[in-house]
Design an enzyme around this catalytic site. Structure first.
Site, PDB file in Angstrom:
ATOM      1  N   GLU A 142       9.604 -11.989  -2.256  1.00  0.00           N
ATOM      2  CA  GLU A 142       8.853 -11.481  -1.114  1.00  0.00           C
ATOM      3  C   GLU A 142       8.707 -12.499   0.009  1.00  0.00           C
ATOM      4  OE1 GLU A 142       4.688  -9.039  -0.194  1.00  0.00           O
ATOM      5  OE2 GLU A 142       5.193  -9.634  -2.233  1.00  0.00           O
ATOM      6  N   ARG A 179       6.474   5.339   1.881  1.00  0.00           N
ATOM      7  CA  ARG A 179       5.103   4.828   1.822  1.00  0.00           C
ATOM      8  C   ARG A 179       4.424   4.752   3.184  1.00  0.00           C
ATOM      9  NH1 ARG A 179       5.571  -0.140  -2.581  1.00  0.00           N
ATOM     10  NH2 ARG A 179       5.760   1.198  -4.414  1.00  0.00           N
ATOM     11  N   GLY A 186       6.629 -16.209 -10.389  1.00  0.00           N
ATOM     12  CA  GLY A 186       6.817 -14.776 -10.584  1.00  0.00           C
ATOM     13  C   GLY A 186       8.265 -14.478 -10.931  1.00  0.00           C
ATOM     14  N   HIS A 206       0.318   0.131   0.912  1.00  0.00           N
ATOM     15  CA  HIS A 206       0.477   1.102  -0.171  1.00  0.00           C
ATOM     16  C   HIS A 206      -0.509   2.237   0.065  1.00  0.00           C
ATOM     17  CE1 HIS A 206       0.844   2.902  -4.102  1.00  0.00           C
ATOM     18  NE2 HIS A 206       1.861   2.103  -4.352  1.00  0.00           N
ATOM     19  N   LYS A 218       0.901 -21.540  -8.303  1.00  0.00           N
ATOM     20  CA  LYS A 218      -0.388 -21.782  -7.650  1.00  0.00           C
ATOM     21  C   LYS A 218      -1.574 -21.503  -8.564  1.00  0.00           C
ATOM     22  CE  LYS A 218      -2.787 -20.182  -3.482  1.00  0.00           C
ATOM     23  NZ  LYS A 218      -2.646 -19.297  -2.326  1.00  0.00           N
TER      24      LYS A 218
END
Length: 504
Positions: free
Chosen positions: A359, A275, A12, A229, A34
């Site tokens: 992340e 959020r 990513g 979210h 992956k």
């Protein structure tokens, strides 16, 4: 056994930034992803990238917005590094071929606003396909560099350690076991949303990198802070497709089943509240009424909706829902992990030869709750930083002989899949609203399961049990007003084993 200068786990934004940076320094890099190289959390990021590009904006404002969203549990030094490094990385992305949306008049980058930002600073691409455009450009750039080897469908199952240093990885690809050695390994494996029954994350987001690091001796922190979210599509027969934060940033409103705007009942910031606040508000409104909640953007105009949110519009249309005309039923869904493998501001994990970015890492840049659209930025900034740190540390190894014998070799995909029952338990017991009773019930049920992911669940639940006071994304119905909220809770494999033993 093959040898490279460096190995990057994850394809990513963070992983590819690290790989490209290393390749620009003439290093031979192996990138293991992956799944397919477009199947990453970055690819599914709709909203945009938060970055200071407008003269009316400032680094200080972006820092304060990030700190406020994170309930000031953030590491301010990490936040400042993130924010100040942003423009440099955006210019790099553009040079690598990323095409961000531009203003028709000024031809400058088009800026929009999302929840908890004090002004417009979100850049985006193709309306609501920012992550997809970033991923496309970075994959193309990486493929153009001869010293980057990209292997897709390669799942890492173990880190190779030699003389207390991480020196490679064992992985499985197309049913075959492989291993490769290097001077260092960069973890950029993304998130863990799939540990929950309802999530916006792709199937690959199972927290494998966190488990690999724990088994290698690294520590994790802030695992109790899982961001849900607020607005995933909640239509019959549809997976929880993300309805971007930018829909509310552009003026979208939340309605209950009676068509009443209800956010004023929960926050003075209405739909632009952080959020965690919006997610809990939707949860409580659904609980109060026993009915669905809806996101409406039709009042913004049909042409605007179709042009600003083309991907979302087309996807919803495929499920029989025209968002330019009708409100969309929504529900919160697990989205992002603020916690992860502990690193310092240089992306070093404390285990020699192991670095982490994106992340999977916990630099404490997000604190208790991530500010919208800081995620791609984090991957870019700390992906580059991880590569630079690995280069610095690797210089002392230039004259060392390559590790020639295998320390271990994977003979199969030992991780396995996440059991559906585990996902249901985590959603019920360690989800948006928690309590001592629910968390302990969840831990008793999970420790009875035979899965590597028990360790991942334990890291989340142990942090949630230790943190008795509500803060950020962590909310307990039995919160203690005098509880500590500024402590960061760490865990390693030994402490997690002791914790799990109490519930067996």
């Amino acid at each position: 056994m093959q040898s490279f200068d460096y190995i990057v786990l994850g394809g990513g934004g963070a992983g590819l930034t690290a790989a490209i940076t290393l390749a620009e320094h003439n290093q031979q890099v192996l990138v293991l992803n992956k799944s397919e190289f477009m199947e990453t959390n970055t690819n599914y990021a709709q909203g945009g990238v938060a970055v200071v590009m407008d003269p009316a904006d400032s680094f200080d404002l972006h820092v304060e917005d990030t700190m406020n969203a994170g309930a000031h549990l953030n590491n301010r030094s990490a936040v400042e590094y993130l924010v100040r490094s942003g423009p440099h990385l955006i210019h790099k992305l553009i040079n690598w071929g990323t095409e961000f949306d531009r203003d028709d008049d000024s031809h400058g980058l088009k800026l929009t606003r999302e929840a908890a930002h004090s002004l417009n600073r979100i850049i985006h691409a193709r309306g609501d396909a920012t992550g997809q455009e970033v991923q496309r450009a970075m994959v193309a750039k990486a493929r153009s560099m001869p010293n980057i080897t990209l292997w897709d469908n390669a799942r890492t199952v173990e880190l190779i350690q030699h003389e207390q240093r991480v020196r490679g990885a064992c992985f499985v690809r197309e049913g075959q076991a492989y291993s490769a050695t290097a001077k260092g390994v960069i973890l950029a494996t993304g998130g863990l949303g799939r540990i929950y029954g309802l999530t916006t994350n792709p199937e690959v987001a199972t927290g494998d990198g966190t488990l690999l690091a724990l088994y290698a001796g690294a520590k994790v922190a802030d695992m109790e802070f899982v961001q849900f979210h607020p607005t995933a599509l909640n239509a019959l027969g549809c997976p929880p497709f993300l309805l971007s934060e930018s829909m509310r940033g552009e003026g979208g409103i939340l309605l209950n089943h009676q068509g009443d705007r209800f956010m004023e009942r929960y926050s003075s910031m209405l739909e632009l509240a952080p959020r965690d606040v919006v997610s809990r508000s939707i949860h409580f409104e659904r609980e109060r009424t026993g009915k669905d909640v809806y996101l409406q953007v039709s009042h913004l105009g049909a042409d605007f909706v179709r042009q600003r949110f083309p991907s979302i519009y087309q996807t919803c249309l495929g499920y029989g829902l025209d968002i330019s005309r009708d409100p969309a039923p929504v529900s919160p869904a697990a989205h992002y992990a603020m916690g992860g493998v502990i690193t310092d501001i240089t992306a070093r994990t404390g285990i020699p030869g192991l670095y982490a970015a994106g992340e999977v890492a916990c630099t404490s840049v997000h604190g208790a709750n991530r500010l919208a659209s800081n995620s791609i930025l984090e991957g870019l900034v700390f992906g580059e930083r991880a590569a630079l740190s690995a280069l610095e540390d690797g210089r002392s190894m230039m004259d060392e002989e390559c590790l020639t014998r295998e320390q271990s070799l994977a003979h199969g995909d030992t991780m396995g899949g996440i059991p559906a029952a585990m996902q249901e338990i985590m959603w019920k017991c360690a989800g948006i609203v928690r309590s001592q009773e629910l968390l302990e019930e969840g831990m008793r049920k999970i420790t009875a399961m035979n899965s590597h992911y028990v360790l991942l669940c334990a890291s989340i639940i142990s942090g949630a049990l230790r943190r008795r006071k509500n803060i950020g994304a962590h909310y307990r119905t039995d919160s203690l007003d005098n509880g500590k909220d500024s402590v960061q809770y760490h865990a390693d494999i030994k402490s997690l084993d002791r914790f799990m033993e109490r519930y067996r």
